[in-house]
Write a protein that holds these residues in place. Structure first.
Motif, mmCIF file in Angstrom:
data_model
loop_
_atom_site.group_PDB
_atom_site.id
_atom_site.type_symbol
_atom_site.label_atom_id
_atom_site.label_comp_id
_atom_site.label_asym_id
_atom_site.label_seq_id
_atom_site.Cartn_x
_atom_site.Cartn_y
_atom_site.Cartn_z
ATOM 1 N N PRO A 1 1.839 9.651 63.825
ATOM 2 C CA PRO A 1 3.119 10.260 64.204
ATOM 3 C C PRO A 1 3.554 11.244 63.118
ATOM 4 O O PRO A 1 3.488 10.924 61.927
ATOM 5 C CB PRO A 1 4.077 9.067 64.264
ATOM 6 C CG PRO A 1 3.211 7.860 64.345
ATOM 7 C CD PRO A 1 1.929 8.205 63.670
ATOM 8 N N GLN A 2 3.969 12.451 63.528
ATOM 9 C CA GLN A 2 4.344 13.445 62.539
ATOM 10 C C GLN A 2 5.690 14.098 62.806
ATOM 11 O O GLN A 2 6.324 14.587 61.885
ATOM 12 C CB GLN A 2 3.253 14.518 62.442
ATOM 13 C CG GLN A 2 1.958 13.964 61.913
ATOM 14 C CD GLN A 2 0.808 14.957 62.002
ATOM 15 O OE1 GLN A 2 0.918 16.008 62.610
ATOM 16 N NE2 GLN A 2 -0.313 14.610 61.403
ATOM 17 N N TRP A 3 6.131 14.140 64.053
ATOM 18 C CA TRP A 3 7.402 14.799 64.330
ATOM 19 C C TRP A 3 8.564 13.895 63.932
ATOM 20 O O TRP A 3 9.584 14.333 63.449
ATOM 21 C CB TRP A 3 7.537 15.155 65.799
ATOM 22 C CG TRP A 3 6.467 16.071 66.298
ATOM 23 C CD1 TRP A 3 5.816 17.037 65.584
ATOM 24 C CD2 TRP A 3 5.925 16.110 67.597
ATOM 25 N NE1 TRP A 3 4.901 17.677 66.378
ATOM 26 C CE2 TRP A 3 4.951 17.126 67.637
ATOM 27 C CE3 TRP A 3 6.161 15.404 68.756
ATOM 28 C CZ2 TRP A 3 4.239 17.441 68.768
ATOM 29 C CZ3 TRP A 3 5.449 15.718 69.884
ATOM 30 C CH2 TRP A 3 4.492 16.725 69.882
ATOM 31 N N TRP A 4 8.394 12.640 64.214
ATOM 32 C CA TRP A 4 9.389 11.622 63.869
ATOM 33 C C TRP A 4 8.580 10.357 63.636
ATOM 34 O O TRP A 4 7.788 9.971 64.473
ATOM 35 C CB TRP A 4 10.375 11.428 65.016
ATOM 36 C CG TRP A 4 11.300 10.288 64.811
ATOM 37 C CD1 TRP A 4 12.393 10.263 64.007
ATOM 38 C CD2 TRP A 4 11.216 8.992 65.415
ATOM 39 N NE1 TRP A 4 12.987 9.027 64.061
ATOM 40 C CE2 TRP A 4 12.280 8.222 64.925
ATOM 41 C CE3 TRP A 4 10.340 8.397 66.297
ATOM 42 C CZ2 TRP A 4 12.507 6.918 65.297
ATOM 43 C CZ3 TRP A 4 10.567 7.095 66.665
ATOM 44 C CH2 TRP A 4 11.639 6.371 66.180
ATOM 45 N N ALA A 5 8.723 9.759 62.469
ATOM 46 C CA ALA A 5 7.846 8.646 62.118
ATOM 47 C C ALA A 5 8.622 7.494 61.500
ATOM 48 O O ALA A 5 9.613 7.691 60.802
ATOM 49 C CB ALA A 5 6.777 9.119 61.142
ATOM 50 N N VAL A 6 8.136 6.288 61.779
ATOM 51 C CA VAL A 6 8.706 5.063 61.220
ATOM 52 C C VAL A 6 7.634 4.424 60.347
ATOM 53 O O VAL A 6 6.494 4.274 60.757
ATOM 54 C CB VAL A 6 9.130 4.095 62.354
ATOM 55 C CG1 VAL A 6 9.578 2.768 61.785
ATOM 56 C CG2 VAL A 6 10.219 4.728 63.203
ATOM 57 N N ASN A 7 8.012 4.063 59.144
ATOM 58 C CA ASN A 7 7.088 3.439 58.208
ATOM 59 C C ASN A 7 7.003 1.938 58.432
ATOM 60 O O ASN A 7 7.887 1.325 59.020
ATOM 61 C CB ASN A 7 7.521 3.711 56.761
ATOM 62 C CG ASN A 7 7.415 5.179 56.419
ATOM 63 O OD1 ASN A 7 6.523 5.866 56.892
ATOM 64 N ND2 ASN A 7 8.336 5.660 55.614
ATOM 65 N N TYR A 8 5.918 1.348 57.910
ATOM 66 C CA TYR A 8 5.714 -0.089 57.956
ATOM 67 C C TYR A 8 6.764 -0.769 57.080
ATOM 68 O O TYR A 8 7.190 -0.236 56.074
ATOM 69 C CB TYR A 8 4.309 -0.420 57.448
ATOM 70 C CG TYR A 8 3.993 -1.894 57.452
ATOM 71 C CD1 TYR A 8 3.618 -2.528 58.620
ATOM 72 C CD2 TYR A 8 4.097 -2.635 56.291
ATOM 73 C CE1 TYR A 8 3.337 -3.875 58.640
ATOM 74 C CE2 TYR A 8 3.812 -3.992 56.290
ATOM 75 C CZ TYR A 8 3.440 -4.604 57.464
ATOM 76 O OH TYR A 8 3.171 -5.938 57.476
ATOM 77 N N GLY A 9 7.179 -1.954 57.459
ATOM 78 C CA GLY A 9 8.122 -2.734 56.655
ATOM 79 C C GLY A 9 9.516 -2.670 57.245
ATOM 80 O O GLY A 9 9.716 -2.856 58.442
ATOM 81 N N GLY B 1 4.389 12.270 68.280
ATOM 82 C CA GLY B 1 3.533 13.420 68.145
ATOM 83 C C GLY B 1 2.681 13.536 66.918
ATOM 84 O O GLY B 1 2.813 12.775 66.006
ATOM 85 N N PRO B 2 1.810 14.490 66.947
ATOM 86 C CA PRO B 2 1.415 15.353 68.059
ATOM 87 C C PRO B 2 0.150 14.845 68.730
ATOM 88 O O PRO B 2 -0.834 14.614 68.051
ATOM 89 C CB PRO B 2 1.157 16.691 67.385
ATOM 90 C CG PRO B 2 0.628 16.319 66.032
ATOM 91 C CD PRO B 2 1.309 15.016 65.667
ATOM 92 N N PHE B 3 0.165 14.669 70.017
ATOM 93 C CA PHE B 3 -1.002 14.177 70.739
ATOM 94 C C PHE B 3 -2.147 15.167 70.603
ATOM 95 O O PHE B 3 -1.984 16.359 70.821
ATOM 96 C CB PHE B 3 -0.687 13.967 72.220
ATOM 97 C CG PHE B 3 -1.898 13.569 73.020
ATOM 98 C CD1 PHE B 3 -2.378 12.284 72.949
ATOM 99 C CD2 PHE B 3 -2.576 14.490 73.796
ATOM 100 C CE1 PHE B 3 -3.512 11.905 73.658
ATOM 101 C CE2 PHE B 3 -3.709 14.123 74.512
ATOM 102 C CZ PHE B 3 -4.170 12.822 74.441
ATOM 103 N N GLY B 4 -3.296 14.657 70.225
ATOM 104 C CA GLY B 4 -4.513 15.456 70.204
ATOM 105 C C GLY B 4 -4.685 16.380 69.013
ATOM 106 O O GLY B 4 -5.743 16.956 68.851
ATOM 107 N N SER B 5 -3.672 16.552 68.176
ATOM 108 C CA SER B 5 -3.834 17.463 67.049
ATOM 109 C C SER B 5 -3.553 16.779 65.714
ATOM 110 O O SER B 5 -3.391 17.432 64.706
ATOM 111 C CB SER B 5 -2.925 18.682 67.210
ATOM 112 O OG SER B 5 -1.569 18.288 67.191
ATOM 113 N N GLY B 6 -3.494 15.492 65.713
ATOM 114 C CA GLY B 6 -3.275 14.737 64.492
ATOM 115 C C GLY B 6 -3.691 13.300 64.713
ATOM 116 O O GLY B 6 -4.067 12.915 65.816
ATOM 117 N N ASN B 7 -3.607 12.492 63.671
ATOM 118 C CA ASN B 7 -4.000 11.096 63.831
ATOM 119 C C ASN B 7 -2.896 10.133 63.433
ATOM 120 O O ASN B 7 -3.147 8.990 63.101
ATOM 121 C CB ASN B 7 -5.281 10.800 63.039
ATOM 122 C CG ASN B 7 -5.098 11.055 61.559
ATOM 123 O OD1 ASN B 7 -4.003 11.340 61.093
ATOM 124 N ND2 ASN B 7 -6.184 10.949 60.814
#
Length: 181
Positions: free
Chosen positions: A77-85, A69-75
């Protein structure tokens, strides 16, 4: 919209004011050469000067590269996110293909000329591209379909629906950055 050469039957189905539908058959057309390339294909193939292939990879500079998330209101992942690496490597290691297919070094190449996508672990799949399924202009430029993708045969890193038992997406928007060597 015609995006390749070949023979095409063209029909138009429309809904009249009374709610009934009719179909008009415009006939068969043989496209011998394309004079314009749809914007989505130029984007996928690396622009007007592209050779028809583009490699997509994780954006290592992004704060979050995969999640919800959130589809259409951000650019991102914001609800649950995984970082690079290490974070994406950890998530990718538990998916089919492991880190090679899903982790921080994973990538896939779209080859418009041969209508296929190639994953970083060597998996090759045919693709089709639809530029008519626009839903949100900031998120959705069209749809890439992988009609023969299965739960053990996919090319997009982490191209699985974790909310549905890691089922592979056969139709997807691309969450990667374009990398041109």
């Amino acid at each position: 919209m015609v995006v390749e050469e070949g023979k095409f039957n063209v029909t138009l189905t429309y809904t009249k004011a009374d709610g009934t539908q009719e179909t008009y058959n415009a006939g068969s057309f043989d496209v011998e050469s394309l004079t314009t390339k749809p914007e989505l294909l130029e984007y996928l193939a690396g622009g007007e000067d592209g050779d028809g292939t583009t490699t997509w990879e994780w954006n290592e500079a992004a704060g979050a590269v995969w999640g919800n998330g959130p589809f259409g209101s951000g650019n991102k992942p914001q609800w649950w996110a995984v970082n690079y690496g290490a974070d994406i490597d950890g998530q990718g290691s538990s998916k089919v293909g492991g880190v090679a297919r899903n982790g921080s070094g994973a990538w896939f190449t779209i080859d418009i000329n041969n209508k296929q996508a190639i994953g970083s672990d060597g998996v090759k799949l045919p693709i089709s591209v639809s530029v008519l399924e626009h839903k949100d202009p900031t998120w959705d430029k069209g749809t890439i379909s992988f009609p023969t993708a299965t739960n053990d045969n996919f090319v997009i890193p982490m191209g699985v629906n974790v909310n549905a038992g890691n089922v592979v997406f056969q139709n997807t928007a691309v969450p990667f950055r374009n990398h041109r060597a």
